[in-house]
Design a protein around this motif. Sequence first.
Motif, mmCIF file in Angstrom:
data_model
loop_
_atom_site.group_PDB
_atom_site.id
_atom_site.type_symbol
_atom_site.label_atom_id
_atom_site.label_comp_id
_atom_site.label_asym_id
_atom_site.label_seq_id
_atom_site.Cartn_x
_atom_site.Cartn_y
_atom_site.Cartn_z
ATOM 1 N N LEU A 1 0.840 -1.195 0.000
ATOM 2 C CA LEU A 1 0.000 0.000 0.000
ATOM 3 C C LEU A 1 0.876 1.247 0.000
ATOM 4 O O LEU A 1 2.007 1.238 0.494
ATOM 5 C CB LEU A 1 -0.905 0.025 1.235
ATOM 6 C CG LEU A 1 -1.934 -1.089 1.403
ATOM 7 C CD1 LEU A 1 -2.875 -0.757 2.569
ATOM 8 C CD2 LEU A 1 -2.740 -1.325 0.134
ATOM 9 N N ASP A 2 0.326 2.325 -0.545
ATOM 10 C CA ASP A 2 1.057 3.594 -0.522
ATOM 11 C C ASP A 2 1.233 4.093 0.908
ATOM 12 O O ASP A 2 2.237 4.735 1.230
ATOM 13 C CB ASP A 2 0.298 4.652 -1.345
ATOM 14 C CG ASP A 2 0.295 4.332 -2.825
ATOM 15 O OD1 ASP A 2 1.209 3.608 -3.275
ATOM 16 O OD2 ASP A 2 -0.627 4.790 -3.532
ATOM 17 N N GLU A 3 0.257 3.781 1.750
ATOM 18 C CA GLU A 3 0.293 4.265 3.139
ATOM 19 C C GLU A 3 0.891 3.204 4.051
ATOM 20 O O GLU A 3 0.292 2.154 4.291
ATOM 21 C CB GLU A 3 -1.125 4.603 3.621
ATOM 22 C CG GLU A 3 -1.165 5.123 5.047
ATOM 23 C CD GLU A 3 -2.578 5.441 5.517
ATOM 24 O OE1 GLU A 3 -2.736 5.766 6.704
ATOM 25 O OE2 GLU A 3 -3.508 5.359 4.704
ATOM 26 N N GLY A 4 2.099 3.457 4.551
ATOM 27 C CA GLY A 4 2.709 2.568 5.527
ATOM 28 C C GLY A 4 3.277 1.307 4.915
ATOM 29 O O GLY A 4 3.192 1.062 3.709
ATOM 30 N N ASN A 5 3.870 0.492 5.768
ATOM 31 C CA ASN A 5 4.483 -0.759 5.348
ATOM 32 C C ASN A 5 3.466 -1.885 5.467
ATOM 33 O O ASN A 5 3.562 -2.753 6.347
ATOM 34 C CB ASN A 5 5.739 -1.027 6.184
ATOM 35 C CG ASN A 5 6.832 -0.014 5.883
ATOM 36 O OD1 ASN A 5 7.057 0.337 4.725
ATOM 37 N ND2 ASN A 5 7.486 0.467 6.918
ATOM 38 N N PRO B 1 2.767 -1.703 14.829
ATOM 39 C CA PRO B 1 2.306 -0.690 13.874
ATOM 40 C C PRO B 1 1.236 0.181 14.511
ATOM 41 O O PRO B 1 0.522 -0.256 15.418
ATOM 42 C CB PRO B 1 1.738 -1.535 12.721
ATOM 43 C CG PRO B 1 1.411 -2.854 13.330
ATOM 44 C CD PRO B 1 2.396 -3.070 14.432
ATOM 45 N N THR B 2 1.111 1.390 14.036
ATOM 46 C CA THR B 2 0.141 2.323 14.608
ATOM 47 C C THR B 2 -1.271 2.001 14.129
ATOM 48 O O THR B 2 -1.453 1.364 13.086
ATOM 49 C CB THR B 2 0.504 3.765 14.219
ATOM 50 O OG1 THR B 2 0.582 3.844 12.788
ATOM 51 C CG2 THR B 2 1.838 4.178 14.823
ATOM 52 N N PRO B 3 -2.294 2.431 14.893
ATOM 53 C CA PRO B 3 -3.678 2.097 14.522
ATOM 54 C C PRO B 3 -4.069 2.542 13.117
ATOM 55 O O PRO B 3 -4.805 1.834 12.424
ATOM 56 C CB PRO B 3 -4.504 2.819 15.587
ATOM 57 C CG PRO B 3 -3.607 2.912 16.763
ATOM 58 C CD PRO B 3 -2.230 3.104 16.200
ATOM 59 N N ASP B 4 -3.594 3.706 12.675
ATOM 60 C CA ASP B 4 -3.978 4.181 11.340
ATOM 61 C C ASP B 4 -3.431 3.283 10.240
ATOM 62 O O ASP B 4 -4.097 3.056 9.221
ATOM 63 C CB ASP B 4 -3.542 5.638 11.131
ATOM 64 C CG ASP B 4 -2.040 5.830 11.262
ATOM 65 O OD1 ASP B 4 -1.448 5.264 12.203
ATOM 66 O OD2 ASP B 4 -1.454 6.550 10.437
ATOM 67 N N LYS B 5 -2.225 2.735 10.440
ATOM 68 C CA LYS B 5 -1.650 1.831 9.436
ATOM 69 C C LYS B 5 -2.389 0.493 9.448
ATOM 70 O O LYS B 5 -2.630 -0.109 8.391
ATOM 71 C CB LYS B 5 -0.156 1.618 9.691
ATOM 72 C CG LYS B 5 0.669 2.905 9.654
ATOM 73 C CD LYS B 5 0.566 3.594 8.296
ATOM 74 C CE LYS B 5 1.518 4.778 8.163
ATOM 75 N NZ LYS B 5 1.164 5.938 8.975
ATOM 76 N N ILE B 6 -2.732 0.008 10.629
ATOM 77 C CA ILE B 6 -3.510 -1.228 10.717
ATOM 78 C C ILE B 6 -4.868 -1.033 10.059
ATOM 79 O O ILE B 6 -5.334 -1.886 9.286
ATOM 80 C CB ILE B 6 -3.683 -1.669 12.185
ATOM 81 C CG1 ILE B 6 -2.327 -1.931 12.836
ATOM 82 C CG2 ILE B 6 -4.563 -2.921 12.273
ATOM 83 C CD1 ILE B 6 -2.376 -2.096 14.338
ATOM 84 N N PHE B 7 -5.496 0.102 10.318
ATOM 85 C CA PHE B 7 -6.791 0.404 9.699
ATOM 86 C C PHE B 7 -6.672 0.443 8.179
ATOM 87 O O PHE B 7 -7.549 -0.042 7.461
ATOM 88 C CB PHE B 7 -7.336 1.732 10.228
ATOM 89 C CG PHE B 7 -8.572 2.213 9.507
ATOM 90 C CD1 PHE B 7 -9.732 1.458 9.494
ATOM 91 C CD2 PHE B 7 -8.564 3.425 8.827
ATOM 92 C CE1 PHE B 7 -10.862 1.890 8.818
ATOM 93 C CE2 PHE B 7 -9.687 3.870 8.155
ATOM 94 C CZ PHE B 7 -10.840 3.104 8.149
ATOM 95 N N ALA B 8 -5.570 1.012 7.683
ATOM 96 C CA ALA B 8 -5.363 1.052 6.225
ATOM 97 C C ALA B 8 -5.324 -0.360 5.656
ATOM 98 O O ALA B 8 -5.868 -0.630 4.575
ATOM 99 C CB ALA B 8 -4.072 1.802 5.896
ATOM 100 N N GLY B 9 -4.679 -1.279 6.375
ATOM 101 C CA GLY B 9 -4.645 -2.664 5.935
ATOM 102 C C GLY B 9 -6.017 -3.309 5.960
ATOM 103 O O GLY B 9 -6.408 -4.003 5.013
ATOM 104 N N ILE B 10 -6.764 -3.076 7.029
ATOM 105 C CA ILE B 10 -8.120 -3.617 7.135
ATOM 106 C C ILE B 10 -8.982 -3.085 5.997
ATOM 107 O O ILE B 10 -9.697 -3.832 5.321
ATOM 108 C CB ILE B 10 -8.736 -3.251 8.503
ATOM 109 C CG1 ILE B 10 -8.006 -3.983 9.639
ATOM 110 C CG2 ILE B 10 -10.234 -3.581 8.527
ATOM 111 C CD1 ILE B 10 -8.416 -3.537 11.026
#
Length: 329
Positions: A30-34, A81-90
């Motif tokens: 993803l563009d956002e985060g690893n 990982p931070t919540p926003d990156k986890i949310f991006a994955g979800i």
Amino acid sequence: MKKLINGVESVEEQMILGLVKSAPDKLRKLDEGNVVVRAQKKEGKVALVSGGGSGHEPAHGGFVGEGMLDAAVAGAVFTSPTPDKIFAGIQAVATDKGVLCVVKNYTGDVMNFEMAIDMAKDEDIEADYVVVNDDVAVKDSLYTTGRRGVAGTVLVHKIAGAKAEQGASLPEVKAVAEKVIANVRTMGMAISPCTVPAAGKPGFELAEDEVEIGIGIHGEPGTTREKLSTADETAKKLLDKILADIDFKGQEVVVMVNGMGATPLMELYVINNFVQDYLKEQGVKVYDTMVGNYMTSIEMAGFSLTLLRLDDEMKALYDAKADTPALKR
């Protein structure tokens, strides 16, 4: 510190990019985060998301693919990982059947995944989670309340991922994940520490003739520090603690002999030689054996042993097809 890296600040991203480029037909970042996701999004089935700090490769990104994870979220080395990156994955993998997150029992991981799931629910994404706590070494640590989540997490990915692939509902996928968690146990040890790139020095020190029994995957202290003994004696100590925790006698099990990152396969096979004979002596039936690096601690030298007690459902799901960079069946 000797590391084959280009810079401390870029190691996690370049590692993820290298993983994706090793299997560009199967993975994308993803563009956002690893965040690693399947190249082709799965539809109409429950999606599985996992992750945690980097440094445990091939976990977790190496287990993204058919039959296992839909997304893996990597934090900095040994950092959730931070919540926003986890949310991006979800958000990237969510389907109308929902999302199940598989979380290792570390305080930061649990807290951040819970926050990300709340964010997902605010966006009308059905999401739930399970917490893996397979480590029998210690009940509580600096990082956890309760037992730590370690190499048994990979077997949760495998079996829950297979259940999701069958089209099961979110409660059904969660139930089988929880069944694996209830039946999987792990214990590990180290003969030398690892060095977190940002720290630049080993996380702990061991004398040439010392080992740490019951180590965690972030270099957390174990139960005892003692003199180095033979591979057989060391493996017996770990197995005895695992076998005392739940009743494996007469049961079929999956055995995982997991390297911590710097242990040669030669030594892992020496350990497995004893493990197989000892389990037979104890009346435990080995259904299948996994030997290799599955949940590592950068370049720590040592190993962990995992036993999963099987039933017919888990056996069939364990045998089901998987196609990921780190595990194929």
